[in-house]
Design a protein around this motif. Sequence first.
Motif, short mmCIF file in Angstrom:
data_model
loop_
_atom_site.label_atom_id
_atom_site.label_comp_id
_atom_site.label_asym_id
_atom_site.label_seq_id
_atom_site.Cartn_x
_atom_site.Cartn_y
_atom_site.Cartn_z
N GLY A 1 -11.59 5.18 7.18
CA GLY A 1 -10.04 5.42 6.83
C GLY A 1 -9.97 5.76 5.45
N ARG A 2 -8.92 4.77 4.86
CA ARG A 2 -8.76 5.32 3.27
C ARG A 2 -9.91 4.36 2.45
N PRO A 3 -10.67 5.21 1.65
CA PRO A 3 -11.84 4.17 1.41
C PRO A 3 -11.11 3.37 0.03
N GLY B 1 -5.59 17.03 -4.28
CA GLY B 1 -5.72 15.80 -4.89
C GLY B 1 -7.24 15.66 -4.91
N LYS B 2 -7.67 14.35 -5.59
CA LYS B 2 -9.02 13.88 -5.69
C LYS B 2 -9.55 13.51 -3.96
N GLY B 3 -8.48 13.17 -3.30
CA GLY B 3 -8.83 12.79 -1.83
C GLY B 3 -9.45 14.19 -1.06
N ALA C 1 -3.81 14.23 -1.85
CA ALA C 1 -2.86 13.77 -3.12
C ALA C 1 -1.48 13.01 -2.90
N ARG C 2 -1.59 12.00 -3.46
CA ARG C 2 -0.03 11.08 -3.21
C ARG C 2 0.85 11.31 -4.19
N LEU C 3 2.11 11.14 -3.57
CA LEU C 3 3.39 11.37 -4.38
C LEU C 3 3.53 10.46 -5.20
N ILE D 1 -1.57 16.16 4.40
CA ILE D 1 -2.96 15.72 4.89
C ILE D 1 -3.16 14.37 4.08
N ASP D 2 -3.29 13.34 4.93
CA ASP D 2 -3.99 12.12 4.41
C ASP D 2 -4.55 11.49 5.56
N ILE D 3 -5.63 10.50 5.08
CA ILE D 3 -6.36 9.69 6.24
C ILE D 3 -5.67 8.73 6.48
N ASP E 1 -8.70 12.94 8.71
CA ASP E 1 -9.58 13.40 7.46
C ASP E 1 -9.52 14.85 7.06
N ILE E 2 -9.69 15.09 5.89
CA ILE E 2 -9.66 16.29 5.26
C ILE E 2 -10.22 17.34 5.90
N GLY E 3 -11.64 16.95 6.27
CA GLY E 3 -12.96 17.85 6.87
C GLY E 3 -12.22 18.33 8.18
#
Length: 576
Positions: free
Chosen positions: A159-161, A221-223, A281-283, A311-313, A331-333
């Motif tokens: 999930g979100r690491p 974003g860094k994600g 990337a989060r807002l 897109i966010d996990i 997941d982004i992939g």
Amino acid sequence: KDAAQEAELTDGFHVLIDALKANDVETIYGLVGIPITDLARMAQAEGLRFIGFRHEANAVNAAAIAGYLTKKPGIAMTVSAPGFLNGLVALANATVNCFPMIMISGSSEREIVDLQQGDYEELDQLNAAKPYVKAAYRINHIEDIGIAMARAIRAAVSGRPGGVYLDVPAKLLGQTMEAAAAQRSIVKVVDPAPAQIPAPDAIARALDVLKNAKRPVIMLGKGAAYAQADADIRAFVEKTGIPYLAMSMAKGLLPDNHPQAAIAARSYALKEADCVMLIGARLNWLLSHGKGPTWGGKDHKDWAQKKFVQIDISAQEMDSNVPIDAPLAGDIGSTISALLKEIEKNGFNKPDTAWTGSIAEKRDANVAKMAKNLTAKSSPMNFMTALSAMRDVLKTRPDVYLVNEGANTLDLARSVIDMYEPRKRLDSGTWGVMGIGMGYAIAAAVESGKPVVALEGDSAFGFSGMEVETICRYNLPVTVVIFNNNGVYKGCDVNPTGGADPAPTVFVKGSRYDMLMEAFGGVGVTANTPEELSKALAEGITSGKPTLINVIIDENAGTESGRITHLNPKSAASKK
Ligand code: ADP
């Protein structure tokens, strides 16, 4: 007990080490002391690498960035109470930044801690950790080490690491069990971060929103950098033809000189876009919460009537600040590849050249404006003079990792120094924190074997400066560059009382940080001119020797808090 019976036993120390090794852990970042000194020794004896630090925060920062770079949980190890608390700040930072890692800390006797009878380094570490981490566990029995490690690994990377705390009471390490049973108790985690594939209707909805946009822009974003889906992300950007922006650690995911890069036209693009696609990337505050003047709104509360695709996990991330029109929880992939398949099937009309042309025009104008500042030389050097020298050297070495922290040193370097490869820029991140410098630099060097340049404000360096000894001890290819302007923000403040104490923002003038590196056998250089800086930097990178360049910057150069001056509280009562 006879010898044969002894031979069949193993202990908590070894089961813990075996559990790490079974899950492909190669390196532990830590700081020894009671009760983990022997654990570190045995880990080294069993073939794990133990990188020993001088302060726990730096060791834990190292593990955090190792997690970010590898998608495997970075492992940190600390002693109890004070060591644990020193590390906790970095573990919290890892969690906030969504970096996967596990901090393993030794702890005191439960019975004494729970009755608060004053044990050596008594602290209820498990409960202290909980509010700051993604998950926190304690192992009480040797039989549980295998499953506990599996649980910690899965919690860190799925999930979100985030950061995981693993509490290891001293007593556990000395517990024994039959060796064969211990082997059976070790768990090798299967598929620790399972793919999360978005639903087909969510993909269709997102493409629909994008296709109807007149002025779309993508924000990486860094994600997105973390996801390691570099080729697909690039293909998606290029096939859609949508201009893109990159948050600081996503710089280089596509090379910063890519024709669709709108990074130098960021303000214009955010204001004018009618649709923004957020990829990892989060807002949050770094994006002004998706509203207000930055986004073309009237005041800081105004939603600027833009369409958002995200897109966010973490599905929970959607609608955190503004409504998301097309959430893609996955997941982004997997998500990017699903989007690409649809585009290949049905095509995609690239945005109008009126939009892409206006962005390119703005970008080129801004780049030309900045070029003027970069060529205007100053003596002593100011930030731009020094950065222009660094930029020219780093351009020739896109493989170098760039760690960056400070106020002005961070904000200006981010826009001046272009990145050309993914995950090469490592910086203060979501909290804008100071102190990550040496920890990140050490782990980047250890994990990659590549040269690292740590570009530090003189104040930022102070938080982790003692680790230059660690850099020398492991002979790491790290070049530390310190922009020395004698203080926090700048070095020219004075004490208004006329007293002997310097102003709160001022350091010892003319400090010789280069001598700090020489003290441990590394190379120390003072650079007074751009030429001296270029030469020393190029030498540091190519020699691979631990190097520290003390760059003398005009003490009047620098803005209070860099680009976030506005975050300093102002009193309506104070009239000057
Ligand atoms: P930045 O600071 O660069 O804007 P943030 O740290 O705010 O980036 O956002 C990163 C986001 O990426 C987080 O919301 C996180 O949940 C998300 N994320 C991390 N890894 C993945 C992944 N593999 N797939 C999808 N989203 C991810």
